[in-house]
Design a protein around this motif. Sequence first.
Motif, PDB file in Angstrom:
ATOM      1  N   TYR A   1     -21.096  53.908   2.224  1.00 16.05           N
ATOM      2  CA  TYR A   1     -20.607  55.261   2.501  1.00 16.05           C
ATOM      3  C   TYR A   1     -19.601  55.708   1.456  1.00 16.05           C
ATOM      4  O   TYR A   1     -19.624  56.864   1.013  1.00 16.05           O
ATOM      5  N   LEU A   2     -18.674  54.821   1.082  1.00 11.25           N
ATOM      6  CA  LEU A   2     -17.667  55.197   0.097  1.00 11.25           C
ATOM      7  C   LEU A   2     -18.298  55.551  -1.241  1.00 11.25           C
ATOM      8  O   LEU A   2     -17.895  56.522  -1.900  1.00 11.25           O
ATOM      9  N   LEU A   3     -19.283  54.780  -1.665  1.00 14.67           N
ATOM     10  CA  LEU A   3     -19.959  55.094  -2.929  1.00 14.67           C
ATOM     11  C   LEU A   3     -20.754  56.396  -2.813  1.00 14.67           C
ATOM     12  O   LEU A   3     -20.851  57.166  -3.784  1.00 14.67           O
ATOM     13  N   TRP A   4     -21.323  56.639  -1.632  1.00 16.22           N
ATOM     14  CA  TRP A   4     -22.072  57.887  -1.452  1.00 16.22           C
ATOM     15  C   TRP A   4     -21.141  59.091  -1.409  1.00 16.22           C
ATOM     16  O   TRP A   4     -21.428  60.152  -1.981  1.00 16.22           O
TER      17      TRP A   4
ATOM     18  N   VAL B   1     -13.545  59.360   4.426  1.00 18.23           N
ATOM     19  CA  VAL B   1     -13.230  58.283   3.486  1.00 18.23           C
ATOM     20  C   VAL B   1     -11.988  57.526   3.928  1.00 18.23           C
ATOM     21  O   VAL B   1     -11.936  56.283   3.910  1.00 18.23           O
TER      22      VAL B   1
ATOM     23  N   GLY C   1     -15.168  54.875  -4.127  1.00 19.04           N
ATOM     24  CA  GLY C   1     -15.909  53.686  -3.736  1.00 19.04           C
ATOM     25  C   GLY C   1     -15.698  52.531  -4.686  1.00 19.04           C
ATOM     26  O   GLY C   1     -15.498  51.383  -4.260  1.00 19.04           O
TER      27      GLY C   1
ATOM     28  N   CYS D   1     -19.533  50.237   4.994  1.00 16.45           N
ATOM     29  CA  CYS D   1     -18.358  50.936   4.459  1.00 16.45           C
ATOM     30  C   CYS D   1     -18.500  51.185   2.963  1.00 16.45           C
ATOM     31  O   CYS D   1     -18.228  52.296   2.470  1.00 16.45           O
ATOM     32  N   ALA D   2     -18.911  50.140   2.225  1.00 21.31           N
ATOM     33  CA  ALA D   2     -19.054  50.290   0.777  1.00 21.31           C
ATOM     34  C   ALA D   2     -20.123  51.324   0.431  1.00 21.31           C
ATOM     35  O   ALA D   2     -19.940  52.160  -0.483  1.00 21.31           O
TER      36      ALA D   2
ATOM     37  N   ALA E   1      -7.468  54.700  -1.795  1.00 17.31           N
ATOM     38  CA  ALA E   1      -8.459  55.665  -1.340  1.00 17.31           C
ATOM     39  C   ALA E   1      -7.832  57.033  -1.105  1.00 17.31           C
ATOM     40  O   ALA E   1      -8.418  58.081  -1.459  1.00 17.31           O
TER      41      ALA E   1
END
Length: 567
Positions: free
Chosen positions: A140-143, A268, A149, A137-138, A247
């Motif tokens: 993907y969120l940063l990407w 997201v 993220g 999850c982290a 988010a």
Amino acid sequence: MLRAERGRIIGAIALLSCWTAGEALVPALVGATIDHAIAGQSLPLLVVWLAALGLCFLMLSSGYRLGARLGNSGMNRQVHLMRTRIAEHVMDPGYRPATARMPGEIAAITSVDTTVTATIIRQASLGFSALAGLLVCAGYLLWANLWVGLAVLAITPLGMAALRWLTPRLSRASDRLQSDIAASGAAAADLMAGVQVLRGIGGQDQASERYRAASRSAATAGVASASATGRIEGAQVLISGLVLLSAASLGAWQVAEGAMGIGTLLGVLGVAQFLSTPLGTLVSTVEAGTRSIAAADRVAALLADGGRQPGTRRPAAQPDAALALDVPGLGERPLVFVPGRFTVLVCANDSMRHRLAKLLSEGSENPGTAAVREGTAAAAARLLVDGIDAAQIDPAYLPQLLRMAPHQAHLIEGSVKENIVGDAALPDPQTLQLLLRASGVDELLGTLPDGLEHQVQGRGHNLSGGQRQRIALARALSGGPLARVLHDPTSAVDSVTEANIAQGLVQLRAHAASNGAGAGTLLVLSTSPTLLHAADEVLFLAADGSITRSTHRALAENTTYEKVVGR
């Protein structure tokens, strides 16, 4: 336990990580399908992304099914091993607990605490797989968007810290809950075991109130534990809501700025919402860990209580074994009994009598108990068989040398015959008749429709106390000529039956001696005048520590002796 199941745990973590990663990737793949296939109106890309989504579902469903199977199989295996170990521990002949435990408490620890302890295996597998899901999850969120993220990753550790703050409260509440459940179970078992006696003396109301108090305590502890769990679950919902709100707010801002597409925003939000699942799993892992540690402490305390190294010596078996008592506080140490004779031991001091009763029922004394009683590091009392401490003899071999019968009769579910000789064959008819007469079972069989094949219920609940005692006496006298130690073997029978038993004992011993095998040493702790009259010798332990060896007829002139045996 974790070390023993490390193979299954590692496999379960790997498979369950596929599940959590797949769950995290589902909204991400949906968002990618919207941005790359639907928004671009590309049928080939739509097929590709839908195929990827199908493979993701296959991975997560298979991962959970196979991973859960591995984790649960390891957990159930350890529950079985723990229960078997506890049963072997408490049934070991050398089991001498320093802490008094009622059967209900042992049953509660065996049934409840072992299961709670073993859940650490499943929770460890789920916890590490949840950590893998959080990393996916982290990532993907940063990407997808750096700001979103970072916001999620900043809020999550703060939430974990808040949940960690509540954990000690849960641990205390859970430990008290399991302890009180064990106490209420012990009270219930104690009540049911003595319900007939309680009804006879009119004590059922007081016993019921005792159980109600224990049950109320367990209920109060359950409410406290549920309250602590509720606070953690409420905090989990709050933290998940804050993460999702952050988010959504930052994602909407990034879409408005053109830095993120609609599909990515949906991905997201989906990933941020799913973040509560692995986060909640980690929280429940911490919660289950505290419960498991508390339960494991109780299991470990039971296994550490009363254990001792079993003896290994195997001296030659002989019927006329010399028995002796080495008891600190006796004027004569050791107190030796004449081999091959029928001796009754009479003790004027109640404290010493109780001590000798435990020693003659168990074969040795707990050194810790002796030290506490004496107030010093006193030596424990010992029962010697041909000069060898009974505690040093192999417990599996000891019944070939010595048969010890405690005062309270314990019968098993099965026939009367099985309770007397077990799986062994019955002796020859003459010996069997004398054995049944010497135990009073001959009269009992006349009242049972199936005779020796009459079925005895568990613990002999379908028999009276006197009937149970007679069957237990027959069991103690069976097995051929060998040394025997009995404690008040006729206290639950009437005087006529007791006189017949005393006469039968003499006849059984005379028959064994006439066959050349020897009658065997017989030591009885009792104050029954009938047994004293039938004995070859009486040893009287006076309150002042003096010891007199004589016969019942000669000792009857002793006023102190008469008070002891006549009270």
